[in-house]
Structure formats: structure tokens, C-alpha cells
Design an enzyme around this catalytic site. Structure first.
Site, PDB file in Angstrom:
ATOM      1  N   TYR A 101       0.769  -1.219  -0.026  1.00  0.00           N
ATOM      2  CA  TYR A 101      -0.129  -0.050  -0.012  1.00  0.00           C
ATOM      3  C   TYR A 101       0.970   1.396  -0.104  1.00  0.00           C
ATOM      4  O   TYR A 101       1.748   1.532   0.886  1.00  0.00           O
ATOM      5  CB  TYR A 101      -0.866  -0.068   1.312  1.00  0.00           C
ATOM      6  CG  TYR A 101      -1.893   1.378   1.505  1.00  0.00           C
ATOM      7  CD1 TYR A 101      -2.821   1.753   0.494  1.00  0.00           C
ATOM      8  CD2 TYR A 101      -1.186   2.257   2.213  1.00  0.00           C
ATOM      9  CE1 TYR A 101      -3.454   2.963   0.716  1.00  0.00           C
ATOM     10  CE2 TYR A 101      -1.879   3.549   2.351  1.00  0.00           C
ATOM     11  CZ  TYR A 101      -3.069   3.650   1.501  1.00  0.00           C
ATOM     12  OH  TYR A 101      -3.671   4.893   1.578  1.00  0.00           O
TER      13      TYR A 101
ATOM     14  N   HIS B 223      -3.726  16.222  -3.186  1.00  0.00           N
ATOM     15  CA  HIS B 223      -4.044  16.308  -1.385  1.00  0.00           C
ATOM     16  C   HIS B 223      -3.803  17.839  -1.092  1.00  0.00           C
ATOM     17  O   HIS B 223      -4.384  18.110   0.006  1.00  0.00           O
ATOM     18  CB  HIS B 223      -3.370  15.211  -0.690  1.00  0.00           C
ATOM     19  CG  HIS B 223      -3.636  13.985  -0.865  1.00  0.00           C
ATOM     20  ND1 HIS B 223      -4.067  13.435  -1.922  1.00  0.00           N
ATOM     21  CD2 HIS B 223      -3.747  13.008   0.084  1.00  0.00           C
ATOM     22  CE1 HIS B 223      -4.335  12.001  -1.620  1.00  0.00           C
ATOM     23  NE2 HIS B 223      -4.233  11.682  -0.381  1.00  0.00           N
TER      24      HIS B 223
ATOM     25  N   ASN C 132       1.787  12.063   5.763  1.00  0.00           N
ATOM     26  CA  ASN C 132       0.825  11.165   6.613  1.00  0.00           C
ATOM     27  C   ASN C 132       1.416  11.185   8.054  1.00  0.00           C
ATOM     28  O   ASN C 132       2.394  10.671   8.440  1.00  0.00           O
ATOM     29  CB  ASN C 132       1.219   9.714   5.999  1.00  0.00           C
ATOM     30  CG  ASN C 132      -0.076   8.923   6.432  1.00  0.00           C
ATOM     31  OD1 ASN C 132      -0.087   7.573   6.482  1.00  0.00           O
ATOM     32  ND2 ASN C 132      -1.115   9.257   6.705  1.00  0.00           N
TER      33      ASN C 132
ATOM     34  N   TYR D 272     -15.787  33.349  46.100  1.00  0.00           N
ATOM     35  CA  TYR D 272     -15.167  32.137  45.597  1.00  0.00           C
ATOM     36  C   TYR D 272     -14.130  32.702  44.405  1.00  0.00           C
ATOM     37  O   TYR D 272     -13.003  31.790  44.262  1.00  0.00           O
ATOM     38  CB  TYR D 272     -16.234  31.477  44.816  1.00  0.00           C
ATOM     39  CG  TYR D 272     -17.191  30.655  45.766  1.00  0.00           C
ATOM     40  CD1 TYR D 272     -17.161  30.893  47.174  1.00  0.00           C
ATOM     41  CD2 TYR D 272     -18.319  29.839  45.431  1.00  0.00           C
ATOM     42  CE1 TYR D 272     -17.866  30.253  48.197  1.00  0.00           C
ATOM     43  CE2 TYR D 272     -19.207  29.146  46.404  1.00  0.00           C
ATOM     44  CZ  TYR D 272     -19.117  29.287  47.635  1.00  0.00           C
ATOM     45  OH  TYR D 272     -20.071  28.700  48.288  1.00  0.00           O
TER      46      TYR D 272
ATOM     47  N   ARG E 127     -11.189  33.317  46.931  1.00  0.00           N
ATOM     48  CA  ARG E 127     -10.926  32.425  48.157  1.00  0.00           C
ATOM     49  C   ARG E 127     -10.543  30.926  47.375  1.00  0.00           C
ATOM     50  O   ARG E 127      -9.799  30.169  47.937  1.00  0.00           O
ATOM     51  CB  ARG E 127     -12.225  32.150  48.839  1.00  0.00           C
ATOM     52  CG  ARG E 127     -11.898  31.228  49.956  1.00  0.00           C
ATOM     53  CD  ARG E 127     -13.036  30.890  50.995  1.00  0.00           C
ATOM     54  NE  ARG E 127     -14.223  31.578  50.800  1.00  0.00           N
ATOM     55  CZ  ARG E 127     -15.396  31.269  50.968  1.00  0.00           C
ATOM     56  NH1 ARG E 127     -15.673  29.905  51.661  1.00  0.00           N
ATOM     57  NH2 ARG E 127     -16.554  31.950  50.866  1.00  0.00           N
TER      58      ARG E 127
ATOM     59  N   PHE F 112      -1.899   7.200  12.490  1.00  0.00           N
ATOM     60  CA  PHE F 112      -1.939   8.620  11.735  1.00  0.00           C
ATOM     61  C   PHE F 112      -3.308   8.997  12.601  1.00  0.00           C
ATOM     62  O   PHE F 112      -3.565  10.352  12.330  1.00  0.00           O
ATOM     63  CB  PHE F 112      -2.381   8.611  10.416  1.00  0.00           C
ATOM     64  CG  PHE F 112      -3.189   7.291   9.893  1.00  0.00           C
ATOM     65  CD1 PHE F 112      -4.652   7.614  10.179  1.00  0.00           C
ATOM     66  CD2 PHE F 112      -2.796   5.914   9.509  1.00  0.00           C
ATOM     67  CE1 PHE F 112      -5.390   6.604   9.881  1.00  0.00           C
ATOM     68  CE2 PHE F 112      -3.683   5.060   9.054  1.00  0.00           C
ATOM     69  CZ  PHE F 112      -5.091   5.383   9.159  1.00  0.00           C
TER      70      PHE F 112
ATOM     71  N   GLU G 226     -11.997   5.800   5.039  1.00  0.00           N
ATOM     72  CA  GLU G 226     -11.638   6.699   6.137  1.00  0.00           C
ATOM     73  C   GLU G 226     -12.858   7.117   7.020  1.00  0.00           C
ATOM     74  O   GLU G 226     -13.455   8.092   6.978  1.00  0.00           O
ATOM     75  CB  GLU G 226     -10.762   8.072   5.959  1.00  0.00           C
ATOM     76  CG  GLU G 226      -9.359   7.285   5.514  1.00  0.00           C
ATOM     77  CD  GLU G 226      -8.931   8.423   4.675  1.00  0.00           C
ATOM     78  OE1 GLU G 226      -9.296   9.703   4.766  1.00  0.00           O
ATOM     79  OE2 GLU G 226      -7.887   8.287   3.928  1.00  0.00           O
TER      80      GLU G 226
END
Length: 591
Positions: A164, A194, A307, A395, A398, A444, A529
Site C-alpha cells: 500500500y 492532496h 501522513n 469564591y 478564595r 495516523f 476513512e
């Protein structure tokens, strides 16, 4: 023969200069002539005589005198910009320099090196690399690991094994086998396709961090990149040649594909690139100006560059470091406010916090005791109300150790996760040289840093939330015993009225930004994905939340310093007086 790279209306032109005595004005006219020549409509000009322009350096944007000789005004291969009078800026125009150009005009190439081995990078190291404090080199051990990893890839190609991303397509095309003679083209096509991000480019510091972190991950030796290519990438980092990386486009699994692809696109000499010398220009020109050659991708190298979770993690490093700084500052600011509001120090007693021993709570209580009235640092303000009838404070005063404390513990938790992520191999497939094979996995996936940064945003926001309430107490005379809105001439002067409104607006905005991005997931890549982290947005919005926290605490600091003026001539403790003096060195008392 000298040559100059000239920016005209968004285009870059290489203009050679054959005569030493030619002027800056000639260079501008020649660049405009070449620009007009390439346009079907002559760029909208009837003739070059109609064009009026200014010429300025890209570095620092200094204007040049058109009559100066080029040999005096410019260095060989320098980048300049021709600004045509009357032009309106296009909304999608990329300026030659990013915001804050005055900072980059002072950029000095670092002399010190940091050795990366893929195992020992810290968040502080990465932030300093982003600031340009160091150059990068590899350790000898890292070089050997990278070489052995590449040998596995070369063996796969030689034996024509189907693996791959090396001899196949990507994502949904994982079953498509690519011919040997197309493997290099496959990697280039991967990077180009990409590179699909949008939005503003990362500022130079963040792009430098991104590139440095990718180098560190590659140095681990599980990515299959060649040592030759990795050293080319390091040379580009050391020259501060930084690709154009849009901030939006990653879903945080399969890594930060879009931003890392833009990073790789510049490295192969395509797209835009920035350096202190050139500003934004075509990558090929920027690299050439620095004596560098574009990377020629070998099989697997495109995938090795894009990647991983480095976008999420590098922004996360900045978030963690800024959060750590503002958390420490928040204790100082709150202590000063407590002094101005004549609060008591009893709530910070050691024995109280020993009964609930959270690390952050104990640490914050210790800081308050160190800053407030004590035998070591007496306070005249504290002494003035020592015998008042107030038993305990609100508060927001404190409970600072409890509220600020969990923020400190949150930051520590997130820093541990980010530090592990900094030194993790997040590629796919992984190359195991010791086993002589590659294995596909899911390192990834950005869920770890995504969840951690969502948590960081939620935690750090509380510093602004409690700070805004303290600002209200400072400004409200029924709560503070101080003039309304901290101004003597109320009505004539509105004092801190709208400063408090700004703090309230920022806190409200943070409430929306604190909604976790990592609870969302959208299936991508044709359901290959099918679960993603949305970590890119988690990182970016964490930084926005932190910026708002910084701004709210700055308002509280100004308000506290304003309030202390109404208690004079009484003085607070020595450490807090030092803080007051620092503020007054840049901001005067508002009467």
C-alpha cells in the site's frame, strides 16, 4: 549576470540585468513591460508610459529610490515588489510578507543547532524551533535508522512486491497496482491532489514548527524516506524556506493530509513559499534564491511526507506552552486583585490544601502564599485591614487554588500526551527495518491530540471565566469599596466600564469555542476513512481560547493596577509592587 525576482500584481517574474549601471526604475519598468506582454489585454494599460509605480524590497518592505543604481540598491537575486499606483488589493491577494513584517525584517539566521533523533523532542524545543532559535541536524543514530528503513523500500520496489502506498494507489484506490515506471509520478500526483486546503496560510513560526516536527518524525526511521531527501528538507528548514500551508482542511485522520501535502508541495518546488529574504513567492524561485534544489520524490516519499498528526501536534505544542505561561501569570494577576479588594490570605493555608492534595491546587496555593502578605514580604495594604470583620472572601478570590489548580493539572496532562505525540511514528504503512517488512496500521489517527486539546481549551477557559468575575468585583463599587469602574471622575470618564464588557464578550465567545470538536466525525474517502478526529479544529480553537484568556487576564491586570492607585500611599508586597512597576512602565494611571 545579476538577476532579480520581481512581484507584479500577484505574478513573479525573473528579470535579468545585463548592465551594472541600470537603475531601480529600469527594473520596475522592465518587470511591468514583461507583465503587460504576457497579458491579452495588456494588463488594462494602453502603454507602459501610463503605468506609475513604486518599487520596494520584499524583505522589510523598504521603498527604493527609482534613480538608484541596482548594483548599489539590491543584492544579486534579491526579491522586490512593484506596486502600481491606483491598484486596489484583491480580497484573495497574498501579500509578499505575512502580518508582523517588522519582526521578520529583523530575522537573523541562527547559529546553534538542535540534533533530532525522533525520540527526545520537547514542547519547548519545538516552540523555539518555530521562533527560529535553532537550525536542525540529525544524530548519527537517526541517520542509520533512516538508511535502513529506505533499504526496505528499495527492496520492495526491486522485488515488485505489492505494498500500500508504494506500489498501489491510496485510500479507495488501495487495490490499484501501479506500474514500476509510474511510481515516482504516483508520489508527485499524491502531493498535488492532496494539496486541497483553504484559509489563511500558517504564519512563519507555525509553519517552521510544522516542518521541524515532520523532520523529527521522519528521523525515527519508520517512514521509508531516503536520507538524501530528508537532508534536502533539513536544508530548506535551515534556510527558513517555508511552504504555503493553509490552516484549514484536515479532519485529523488519515493524519493531517491536506496541510502536510501543502508543506510537501513547496518542498518539491511547486506552489508558494516564504522566506525572510523573499517574502511569498513561487517556491521554485525561493529555493533557487537560497541555492537549493526542489526535492525529486522517490517511491513512498510523497506518502512519507504527508501522513501524520504533525499539524495538530505542532499547534498543540504552541497551545501547551502558551497555556503554561498564562496559567502562571493568572496566579500573579489574581493575587494582585485580592490585595486591591482587601482579601484575606487565610484560604491559602498549607494545612487546608494538604487535606485535598491535588498537585495543581497545592502549587497554586504556594504561589499565592509567596506573593501575598507574609513575614518575608509584608504588605501595608494587608496590615490596613487585618482586624476587619470580614471572615471570608468570594469564591473568585478564595477558591483560586482549586480553580486555577485544576487548570495546571490539565495542562500537565495534555503536555504529557503532546510530548508522546511529538516523538511518535504516525505514518502508514510503517517500515520496520529490523523485520524487513511494512505493516499498515492506524497511528495516523489524531484522536489522542484532538481529545487532549479539547480538554485543554475547556480547562484554560476557566482562567478567563473566573478572571472576568474578579474584574466585575473591581469595577463594582458595592463589591470593591473602590470608585465605580475604577475612575475618580465617574460620568466624565467611563473608566473600565467597556474594558469589562470586552472581557465578558471574550468569555462568552470562549464558551462556544470550548465545545469539543473531537465529538464529531464525518466519514471520508468513500467510507475508507470512516472515523476521523477533527483534531485540526481542536488545535486551532484551543489557540483562540488561549488568546482570549491572555486578553481577559491582561484586562484584569490593568484593572488591578488601576485599583491599587486608590489605596496609595499604602504599598503591597515587594513581588506585587514589581508587577505594578512593570505595568506602569508601559501603561500610565488613567485619571
Amino acid at each position: 549576470m545579476p538577476r532579480y525576482t520581481v512581484h507584479v500584481r500577484g505574478e513573479w517574474l525573473a528579470v535579468p540585468c545585463q548592465e551594472a549601471q541600470l537603475t531601480v526604475g529600469w527594473l520596475g519598468r522592465e518587470a511591468v513591460r514583461r507583465y503587460i506582454k504576457n497579458k491579452p489585454d495588456n494588463g488594462g494599460f494602453a502603454s507602459i508610459d501610463d503605468v506609475h509605480f513604486l518599487v520596494r524590497r520584499c524583505k522589510g518592505l523598504g521603498l527604493l529610490d527609482n534613480e538608484d543604481p541596482l548594483e548599489v540598491a539590491l543584492e544579486d537575486n534579491e526579491f522586490v515588489e512593484v506596486v502600481i499606483e491606483g491598484d486596489a488589493m484583491s480580497p484573495d491577494f497574498i501579500p509578499s510578507q505575512p502580518e508582523g513584517v517588522y519582526l521578520y525584517s529583523k530575522y537573523r539566521e541562527p547559529e546553534k543547532y538542535i540534533a533530532l533523533d525522533g525520540d527526545s523532542l520537547t514542547t519547548e524545543d519545538l516552540v523555539n524551533l518555530g521562533k527560529g532559535c535553532y537550525k536542525i541536524k540529525l544524530t548519527p543514530t537517526a541517520e542509520k535508522r533512516v538508511q535502513k528503513s529506505r533499504e526496505v523500500i528499495d527492496s520492495i520496489i526491486k522485488e515488485k512486491t505489492v505494498v500500500y502506498g508504494i506500489t498501489t494507489g491510496f485510500g479507495k484506490f488501495a487495490r490499484t497496482v501501479i506500474p514500476i515506471n509510474k511510481l515516482q509520478e504516483l508520489q508527485v500526483n499524491l502531493v498535488r491532489s492532496h494539496s486541497s486546503g483553504v484559509g489563511k496560510p500558517l504564519i512563519p513560526e507555525r509553519c517552521r514548527m510544522l516542518l521541524a516536527l515532520r523532520i523529527n518524525v521522519l528521523a525515527k526511521g519508520y517512514s521509508g524516506i531516503s536520507l538524501e531527501t530528508l537532508k534536502q528538507v533539513i536544508e530548506m528548514f535551515n534556510a527558513s524556506c517555508l511552504p504555503y500551508v493553509p490552516e484549514k482542511g484536515t479532519v485529523g485522520a488519515s493524519g493531517d493530509l491536506a496541510p502536510l501535502s501543502h508543506l510537501a508541495l513547496g518542498l518539491i518546488g511547486e506552489g508558494k513559499m516564504w522566506s525572510p529574504k523573499s517574502g511569498w513567492a513561487d517556491a521554485k524561485y525561493v529555493l533557487e534564491a537560497h541555492g537549493l534544489k526542489p526535492v525529486i520524490l522517490k517511491p513512498k516519499e510523497g506518502l512519507a511526507l504527508i501522513n501524520g498528526t504533525q499539524m495538530i501536534t505542532s499547534l498543540g505544542c504552541e497551545a501547551v506552552e502558551r497555556a503554561s505561561a498564562i496559567a502562571r501569570q493568572a496566579d500573579i494577576v489574581a493575587a494582585l486583585t485580592l490585595e486591591v479588594l482587601k482579601g484575606t490570605t487565610k484560604a491559602f493555608d498549607t494545612d487546608i490544601h494538604a487535606l485535598r492534595p491535588h498537585r495543581g491546587q497545592i502549587e497554586v496555593a504556594f504561589r499565592f502564599r509567596s506573593l501575598l502578605d507574609s513575614d518575608h514580604h509584608p504588605s501595608e495594604i494587608a496590615e490596613s485591614h487585618r482586624f476587619c470583620d470580614r471572615v471570608q472572601d468570594a469564591y473568585t478570590l478564595r477558591c483560586c487554588p482549586q480553580v486555577h489548580g485544576v487548570v495546571n493539572d490539565t495542562i500537565a496532562f495534555v503536555k504529557d500526551i503532546i510530548t508522546i505525540e511529538l516523538n511518535s511514528a504516525t505514518d502508514n504503512p510503517m517500515v520496520f527495518a529490523s523485520r524487513g517488512e511494512t505493516i499498515s496500521g492506524g497511528n495516523f489517527h489524531g484522536e489522542y491530540p484532538a481529545k487532549a486539546l479539547d480538554y485543554l481549551a475547556i480547562g484554560i477557559h476557566e482562567l478567563a471565566a473566573i478572571s472576568e468575575r474578579r474584574i466585575e468585583r473591581l469595577c463594582n463599587p458595592s463589591l470593591s469599596e473602590l470608585p465605580a469602574f475604577l475612575v475618580a471622575d465617574g460620568g466624565l470618564n467611563s473608566g473600565f466600564m467597556i474594558a469589562h464588557c470586552t472581557a465578558a464578550a471574550l468569555v462568552s465567545e470562549n464558551k462556544a469555542l470550548c465545545h469539543p470538536s473531537s465529538v464529531d466525525s464525518l466519514s471520508t474517502s468513500a467510507a475508507t476513512e470512516d472515523h476521523v478526529s477533527m483534531g485540526g479544529w481542536a488545535a486551532r480553537k484551543a489557540l483562540r481560547v488561549i488568546e482570549h484568556v491572555e486578553q481577559v487576564l491582561a484586562i484584569e491586570l490593568l484593572a488591578a493596577c488601576q485599583g491599587i492607585e486608590f489605596l496609595r500611599p499604602l504599598k503591597t508586597t515587594t513581588p506585587l509592587e514589581k508587577v505594578y512597576d512593570l505595568v506602569r512602565s508601559v501603561v500610565r494611571f488613567g485619571k
